[in-house]
Design a protein around this motif. Structure first.
Motif, PDB file in Angstrom:
ATOM      1  N   ASP A  96       0.833  -1.203   0.000  1.00 20.71           N
ATOM      2  CA  ASP A  96       0.000   0.000   0.000  1.00 20.71           C
ATOM      3  C   ASP A  96       0.867   1.252   0.000  1.00 20.71           C
ATOM      4  N   ALA A  97       1.931   1.220   0.829  1.00 20.55           N
ATOM      5  CA  ALA A  97       2.842   2.366   0.886  1.00 20.55           C
ATOM      6  C   ALA A  97       3.569   2.535  -0.448  1.00 20.55           C
ATOM      7  N   LEU A  98       3.926   1.396  -1.074  1.00 22.34           N
ATOM      8  CA  LEU A  98       4.635   1.443  -2.346  1.00 22.34           C
ATOM      9  C   LEU A  98       3.747   2.009  -3.451  1.00 22.34           C
ATOM     10  N   LEU A  99       2.483   1.601  -3.481  1.00 28.76           N
ATOM     11  CA  LEU A  99       1.548   2.112  -4.497  1.00 28.76           C
ATOM     12  C   LEU A  99       1.368   3.621  -4.356  1.00 28.76           C
ATOM     13  N   LYS A 100       1.316   4.092  -3.107  1.00 26.05           N
ATOM     14  CA  LYS A 100       1.181   5.523  -2.873  1.00 26.05           C
ATOM     15  C   LYS A 100       2.411   6.267  -3.397  1.00 26.05           C
ATOM     16  N   THR A 101       3.596   5.688  -3.140  1.00 28.21           N
ATOM     17  CA  THR A 101       4.843   6.298  -3.625  1.00 28.21           C
ATOM     18  C   THR A 101       4.871   6.321  -5.144  1.00 28.21           C
TER      19      THR A 101
END
Length: 404
Positions: free
Chosen positions: A310-315
């Protein structure tokens, strides 16, 4: 009355505790059966080892190199009961010694003694199950052989440890009882624990309770080797991260390449193929215990990976917005260059099976951590970005597997 003034810095120095007072001994940890004999740390509570049973493995009769003619000998085992030295001398040695003069006997249980030896002398030794060896210097040495230890359970009745100042090296002094009730003493250096082919019976039971009749899964980390040898059919298989297996047993695995068996889990997959996973922590040509998960461990990994993803998709979304702002039409340009199937995922920072190396560079960027290997004659290449993000290319240069 005289007044004495003590400088403040001197007062502070006098109030400081000594180095020895500051240094506290590391707390002792109770042995919990989750690791084997060879991995005993120096901070284990020696009293928690009392009652444990040590099993010395039987040498592998299937070993391709053949069982050595000469037995392995040790100088670390001695017993409470004494054995007359004359009773263990083979007849051929007696014939030699009968005519010889000035022989000495060296007994490591009495290191300061070198006794003159003759057949009439009533010399006794505390060496456990002693055998003799002679040297050209007319010396008789007393040893314990591995044959006297293998396939036996020794119950620990007492254990004392001596640890060096920094806690990195220790000596374990075990008092044990053999199957015949003989009291045996064994001093072993922690740095040499792996030199002894033995295991804790309680560790085997723990592994049985933890894994047998339960599902296990191959880990998805980048460091799990891309291929392995199945010890049962000796074929090479490609590692499939997340692959499900059922553990059916814990066994002593005899491998033709090893003189001693290895404790291993027996696994079976949906196709009915059996496989062996050694309980070693260090990988070799076979799968090992550090490369598999239990169901609970896999569930925790998926939970953690979901948060990371989820954090990676946001980045990635923020990076795409930045690229679109800096280079208007970036997504359209990627779709035009790589086609609609791959172009949009690349623009979104995603990798797909079937992509080329160039596409992967466009999606995830480059990495210097590239590992190559051969599995069943196929040249594979793995690009590692971190433990939880990596790509594997097949021998034609296309993505066949990735973890994101």
């Amino acid at each position: 009355m005289k007044n004495y003034i003590i400088p403040f810095f001197l007062l502070a120095f006098l109030c400081l505790p000594s180095a020895n007072a500051q240094k506290k001994a590391a707390p002792k940890q109770v042995y919990d059966n989750t690791y084997d004999f060879g991995d005993l740390p120096c901070n284990v509570d020696p009293s928690s080892l009392i009652g444990k049973e040590i099993y010395f493995l039987v040498r592998n009769q299937m070993y391709a190199g053949g069982i050595p003619d000469k037995d392995t000998i040790f100088q670390e085992f001695y017993a409470d009961q004494k054995t007359p030295v004359n009773s263990i001398i083979p007849q051929e040695y007696k014939d030699i010694l009968k005519e010889a003069q000035d022989w000495t006997i060296i007994d490591f249980t009495q290191p300061k003694q070198m006794l003159n030896f003759n057949l009439d002398a009533d010399i006794q030794t505390n060496v456990y199950k002693p055998v003799i060896a002679t040297s050209p210097a007319k010396q008789i040495f007393l040893f314990t052989t591995y044959s006297a230890l293998q396939n036996k359970l020794f119950k620990i009745t007492n254990c004392i440890d001596t640890v060096n100042e920094d806690g990195t090296v220790c000596i374990f002094a075990f008092t044990m009882q053999d199957p015949d009730g003989v009291v045996v003493h064994w001093r072993v250096d922690s740095r040499k624990l792996h030199n002894y082919t033995c295991t804790f019976k309680s560790y085997i039971q723990y592994m049985h309770d933890t894994y047998v009749n339960k599902k296990v899964y191959i880990k998805k980390y980048s460091w799990v080797m891309p291929g392995y040898i199945n010890p049962f059919d000796r074929k090479q298989y490609q590692t499939i991260p997340g692959q499900e297996w059922q553990c059916t047993d814990v066994t002593m695995l005899n491998d033709r390449e090893k003189l001693f068996p290895r404790v291993a889990l027996v696994l079976k997959n949906a196709e009915g193929i059996s496989n062996g996973v050694t309980l070693n922590r260090t990988p070799d040509s076979l799968l090992c215990i550090s490369q598999i998960w239990t169901e609970q461990e896999l569930a925790q990994y998926n939970k953690d990976q979901s948060k990371r993803h989820d954090a990676l998709l946001k980045t990635r979304k923020n990076k795409l917005l930045a690229k679109e702002k800096q280079h208007p039409g970036y997504k359209q340009a990627m779709m035009k260059k790589y086609g609609s199937i791959y172009g949009e995922p690349i623009a979104n920072g995603q990798v797909m099976v079937g992509m080329t190396r160039e596409m992967c560079k466009a999606a995830w960027g480059t990495t210097k951590n590239i590992v190559q290997g051969t599995v069943n004659g196929k040249q594979l290449e793995q690009w590692i970005y971190n433990d939880n993000q990596w790509i594997r290319f097949d021998d034609k240069g296309f993505v066949e597997l990735f973890v994101d």
